[in-house]
Design an enzyme around this catalytic site. Structure first.
Site, PDB file in Angstrom:
ATOM      1  N   HIS A   1      36.805  65.000 107.676  1.00  0.00           N
ATOM      2  CA  HIS A   1      36.762  66.462 107.791  1.00  0.00           C
ATOM      3  C   HIS A   1      37.206  67.176 106.533  1.00  0.00           C
ATOM      4  O   HIS A   1      37.577  68.343 106.569  1.00  0.00           O
ATOM      5  CB  HIS A   1      37.612  66.909 108.997  1.00  0.00           C
ATOM      6  CG  HIS A   1      37.021  66.445 110.291  1.00  0.00           C
ATOM      7  ND1 HIS A   1      37.763  66.303 111.434  1.00  0.00           N
ATOM      8  CD2 HIS A   1      35.759  66.051 110.609  1.00  0.00           C
ATOM      9  CE1 HIS A   1      36.974  65.859 112.406  1.00  0.00           C
ATOM     10  NE2 HIS A   1      35.769  65.692 111.934  1.00  0.00           N
TER      11      HIS A   1
ATOM     12  N   GLN B   1      40.840  62.039 110.319  1.00  0.00           N
ATOM     13  CA  GLN B   1      40.353  63.384 110.620  1.00  0.00           C
ATOM     14  C   GLN B   1      41.228  64.408 109.876  1.00  0.00           C
ATOM     15  O   GLN B   1      40.904  65.589 109.859  1.00  0.00           O
ATOM     16  CB  GLN B   1      40.438  63.669 112.121  1.00  0.00           C
ATOM     17  CG  GLN B   1      39.604  62.730 112.981  1.00  0.00           C
ATOM     18  CD  GLN B   1      39.899  62.926 114.454  1.00  0.00           C
ATOM     19  OE1 GLN B   1      39.364  63.833 115.086  1.00  0.00           O
ATOM     20  NE2 GLN B   1      40.758  62.096 115.013  1.00  0.00           N
TER      21      GLN B   1
ATOM     22  N   THR C   1      45.574  61.006 117.727  1.00  0.00           N
ATOM     23  CA  THR C   1      44.489  61.972 117.881  1.00  0.00           C
ATOM     24  C   THR C   1      44.186  62.169 119.363  1.00  0.00           C
ATOM     25  O   THR C   1      44.168  61.217 120.130  1.00  0.00           O
ATOM     26  CB  THR C   1      43.194  61.538 117.138  1.00  0.00           C
ATOM     27  OG1 THR C   1      42.128  62.433 117.489  1.00  0.00           O
ATOM     28  CG2 THR C   1      42.768  60.113 117.463  1.00  0.00           C
TER      29      THR C   1
HETATM   30  C1  BV8 Z   1      29.383  69.204 114.518  1.00  0.00           C
HETATM   31  C2  BV8 Z   1      38.918  70.381 109.516  1.00  0.00           C
HETATM   32  C3  BV8 Z   1      27.006  69.514 114.437  1.00  0.00           C
HETATM   33  C4  BV8 Z   1      39.317  71.810 109.482  1.00  0.00           C
HETATM   34  C5  BV8 Z   1      38.325  69.896 111.824  1.00  0.00           C
HETATM   35  C6  BV8 Z   1      31.522  70.966 123.343  1.00  0.00           C
HETATM   36  C7  BV8 Z   1      31.825  69.652 123.706  1.00  0.00           C
HETATM   37  C8  BV8 Z   1      31.942  68.654 122.738  1.00  0.00           C
HETATM   38  C9  BV8 Z   1      31.746  68.959 121.384  1.00  0.00           C
HETATM   39  C10 BV8 Z   1      31.454  70.259 121.050  1.00  0.00           C
HETATM   40  C11 BV8 Z   1      31.335  71.262 122.001  1.00  0.00           C
HETATM   41  N1  BV8 Z   1      31.063  72.423 121.359  1.00  0.00           N
HETATM   42  C12 BV8 Z   1      30.991  72.178 120.025  1.00  0.00           C
HETATM   43  C13 BV8 Z   1      31.206  70.868 119.832  1.00  0.00           C
HETATM   44  C14 BV8 Z   1      31.203  70.161 118.528  1.00  0.00           C
HETATM   45  C15 BV8 Z   1      32.520  70.409 117.818  1.00  0.00           C
HETATM   46  C16 BV8 Z   1      33.697  69.971 118.675  1.00  0.00           C
HETATM   47  O1  BV8 Z   1      33.942  68.796 118.835  1.00  0.00           O
HETATM   48  N2  BV8 Z   1      34.436  70.967 119.190  1.00  0.00           N
HETATM   49  C17 BV8 Z   1      35.599  70.689 120.017  1.00  0.00           C
HETATM   50  C18 BV8 Z   1      36.631  71.811 119.786  1.00  0.00           C
HETATM   51  C19 BV8 Z   1      35.170  70.623 121.474  1.00  0.00           C
HETATM   52  N3  BV8 Z   1      32.455  69.587 116.627  1.00  0.00           N
HETATM   53  C20 BV8 Z   1      31.977  70.121 115.481  1.00  0.00           C
HETATM   54  O2  BV8 Z   1      31.678  71.301 115.341  1.00  0.00           O
HETATM   55  C21 BV8 Z   1      31.777  69.136 114.337  1.00  0.00           C
HETATM   56  N4  BV8 Z   1      30.469  69.345 113.783  1.00  0.00           N
HETATM   57  O3  BV8 Z   1      29.358  68.855 115.656  1.00  0.00           O
HETATM   58  O4  BV8 Z   1      28.273  69.549 113.789  1.00  0.00           O
HETATM   59  C22 BV8 Z   1      26.004  69.630 113.353  1.00  0.00           C
HETATM   60  C23 BV8 Z   1      25.156  68.555 113.091  1.00  0.00           C
HETATM   61  C24 BV8 Z   1      24.209  68.686 112.100  1.00  0.00           C
HETATM   62  C25 BV8 Z   1      24.114  69.869 111.347  1.00  0.00           C
HETATM   63  C26 BV8 Z   1      24.993  70.918 111.588  1.00  0.00           C
HETATM   64  C27 BV8 Z   1      25.943  70.812 112.601  1.00  0.00           C
HETATM   65  C28 BV8 Z   1      32.792  69.375 113.225  1.00  0.00           C
HETATM   66  C29 BV8 Z   1      34.180  69.142 113.723  1.00  0.00           C
HETATM   67  C30 BV8 Z   1      35.158  69.164 112.543  1.00  0.00           C
HETATM   68  C31 BV8 Z   1      36.062  70.384 112.654  1.00  0.00           C
HETATM   69  N5  BV8 Z   1      37.103  70.330 111.610  1.00  0.00           N
HETATM   70  N6  BV8 Z   1      39.223  69.832 110.849  1.00  0.00           N
HETATM   71  C32 BV8 Z   1      40.791  71.974 109.616  1.00  0.00           C
HETATM   72  O5  BV8 Z   1      41.534  70.971 109.696  1.00  0.00           O
HETATM   73  O6  BV8 Z   1      41.228  73.136 109.625  1.00  0.00           O
HETATM   74  S1  BV8 Z   1      38.743  69.357 113.354  1.00  0.00           S
HETATM   75  C33 BV8 Z   1      40.461  69.189 113.519  1.00  0.00           C
HETATM   76  O7  BV8 Z   1      40.799  69.018 114.932  1.00  0.00           O
HETATM   77  C34 BV8 Z   1      40.981  67.906 112.917  1.00  0.00           C
HETATM   78  O8  BV8 Z   1      40.311  67.556 111.744  1.00  0.00           O
HETATM   79  C35 BV8 Z   1      40.784  66.893 113.981  1.00  0.00           C
HETATM   80  O9  BV8 Z   1      39.557  66.222 113.825  1.00  0.00           O
HETATM   81  C36 BV8 Z   1      40.564  67.666 115.198  1.00  0.00           C
HETATM   82  C37 BV8 Z   1      41.279  67.063 116.357  1.00  0.00           C
HETATM   83  O10 BV8 Z   1      42.618  67.149 116.165  1.00  0.00           O
HETATM   84  P1  BV8 Z   1      43.564  65.862 116.349  1.00  0.00           P
HETATM   85  O11 BV8 Z   1      43.697  65.238 115.008  1.00  0.00           O
HETATM   86  O12 BV8 Z   1      43.131  64.965 117.463  1.00  0.00           O
HETATM   87  O13 BV8 Z   1      44.902  66.600 116.725  1.00  0.00           O
HETATM   88  P2  BV8 Z   1      45.309  67.181 118.137  1.00  0.00           P
HETATM   89  O14 BV8 Z   1      46.365  68.211 117.926  1.00  0.00           O
HETATM   90  O15 BV8 Z   1      44.078  67.520 118.925  1.00  0.00           O
HETATM   91  O16 BV8 Z   1      45.973  65.910 118.815  1.00  0.00           O
HETATM   92  C38 BV8 Z   1      47.188  65.428 118.272  1.00  0.00           C
HETATM   93  C39 BV8 Z   1      47.432  64.104 118.916  1.00  0.00           C
HETATM   94  O17 BV8 Z   1      48.579  63.540 118.310  1.00  0.00           O
HETATM   95  C40 BV8 Z   1      47.725  64.226 120.409  1.00  0.00           C
HETATM   96  O18 BV8 Z   1      47.047  63.191 121.105  1.00  0.00           O
HETATM   97  C41 BV8 Z   1      49.247  64.034 120.487  1.00  0.00           C
HETATM   98  O19 BV8 Z   1      49.641  63.384 121.688  1.00  0.00           O
HETATM   99  C42 BV8 Z   1      49.475  63.105 119.306  1.00  0.00           C
HETATM  100  N7  BV8 Z   1      50.808  63.162 118.710  1.00  0.00           N
HETATM  101  C43 BV8 Z   1      51.669  64.214 118.635  1.00  0.00           C
HETATM  102  N8  BV8 Z   1      52.788  63.816 117.976  1.00  0.00           N
HETATM  103  C44 BV8 Z   1      52.618  62.505 117.623  1.00  0.00           C
HETATM  104  C45 BV8 Z   1      51.349  62.094 118.082  1.00  0.00           C
HETATM  105  N9  BV8 Z   1      50.866  60.850 117.892  1.00  0.00           N
HETATM  106  C46 BV8 Z   1      51.658  59.978 117.225  1.00  0.00           C
HETATM  107  N10 BV8 Z   1      52.885  60.303 116.745  1.00  0.00           N
HETATM  108  C47 BV8 Z   1      53.392  61.546 116.921  1.00  0.00           C
HETATM  109  N11 BV8 Z   1      54.619  61.850 116.443  1.00  0.00           N
END
Ligand code: BV8
Length: 226
Positions: A99, A81, A166
């Site tokens: 992404h 991602q 993630t």
């Molecule tokens: C789509 C690129 C439809 C940009 C990114 C309501 C409910 C559910 C879903 C939705 C909703 N409302 C809207 C949606 C859909 C939406 C979504 O999921 N929203 C979320 C906020 C609820 N999704 C979308 O919009 C997607 N598109 O649905 O399109 C469609 C279909 C057809 C036609 C048109 C439209 C698109 C989503 C992509 C967004 N772009 N990135 C950029 O990077 O700036 S997302 C971005 O956040 C990342 O790419 C990644 O995917 C995402 C999640 O982040 P994580 O990688 O998980 O990081 P996070 O900080 O969250 O977690 C870190 C983890 O690491 C933690 O668990 C932590 O404990 C751990 N950690 C910390 N330190 C360490 C560690 N692990 C190991 N070692 C360590 N040292």
């Protein structure tokens, strides 16, 4: 293998949701949506320029390097991602960026026109060959994730699914873990608590990526020699 921002945390790249994460300073809707791009292109360009600058000052960590070793012994596809290029810079060769990629730009009108970004800045006035403004080659919220069907196929065919760093809070990427065939082990490596209903074959190694991926890789390599 599915990776998220936690994979790059030990390389100094901030995650999205951990304390002090990227989004806390910016609302997703101000910097990572098509509406944000229409509303304030300069803010969006600056947000990604800041991250690209940080990326150019970062290097792959031991988790990235351990996966390169794993790839020498096993068929390993990395579905990330992350938009950083740390997996590639470590030496991994099968990397799918669900992404997008921070070091690439694309035409804001023809998404097939892709360009490498030289250095850390993409500015207003940087145009594609057809004269339209270049945008970051990333998938914003509300934009489709075209690689998902291919990613589902790969996960479904896997004998082992490893999920690293993630929160599993963004869809459809987070749903990939449910594409694993029944009976296939899913191993989470994360010091925190990703959002997932624990399927029966899920194991959680509650460690940071550097330590956890190295341990798992050593174990898998030793099994292969047994
Ligand atoms: C789509 C690129 C439809 C940009 C990114 C309501 C409910 C559910 C879903 C939705 C909703 N409302 C809207 C949606 C859909 C939406 C979504 O999921 N929203 C979320 C906020 C609820 N999704 C979308 O919009 C997607 N598109 O649905 O399109 C469609 C279909 C057809 C036609 C048109 C439209 C698109 C989503 C992509 C967004 N772009 N990135 C950029 O990077 O700036 S997302 C971005 O956040 C990342 O790419 C990644 O995917 C995402 C999640 O982040 P994580 O990688 O998980 O990081 P996070 O900080 O969250 O977690 C870190 C983890 O690491 C933690 O668990 C932590 O404990 C751990 N950690 C910390 N330190 C360490 C560690 N692990 C190991 N070692 C360590 N040292």
């Amino acid at each position: 293998m599915l990776s998220g921002a936690g994979m790059s945390a030990e390389s100094g790249l901030r995650t999205f949701r951990d304390h002090g994460g990227l989004w806390e300073e910016h609302s997703i809707y101000d910097v990572a949506t098509p509406e944000a791009w229409l509303r304030d292109q300069d803010l969006v360009l600056r947000f990604y320029n800041q991250r690209r600058k940080q990326l150019l000052e970062s290097i792959p960590n031991s988790a990235h390097l351990a996966l390169v070793d794993l790839e020498k012994k096993f068929k390993l596809t990395i579905i990330t991602q992350n938009i950083d290029d740390l997996h590639e810079r470590a030496g991994s060769t099968e990397v799918m960026h669900l992404h997008g990629e921070l070091r690439k730009a694309r035409s804001s009108v023809r998404e097939d026109l892709l360009y490498d970004i030289d250095g850390w800045e993409l500015k207003q006035g940087d145009l594609c060959e057809e004269g339209s403004q270049l945008r970051p080659h990333v998938v914003w919220f509300g934009e489709a994730v075209p690689m998902i069907p291919k990613a589902e196929e790969i996960v479904n065919a896997a004998d082992l699914v490893i999920v690293i760093g993630t929160s599993l809070s963004v869809y459809p990427a987070a749903g990939l873990i449910h594409a694993a065939s029944s009976g296939v082990p899913v191993i989470l490596i994360d010091p925190g608590n990703p959002e997932m209903n624990k399927a029966s074959d899920t194991y959680h190694l509650r460690k940071p990526a550097g330590e956890g991926v190295t341990q798992l890789t050593d174990l898998l390599m030793s099994l292969d020699q047994a």
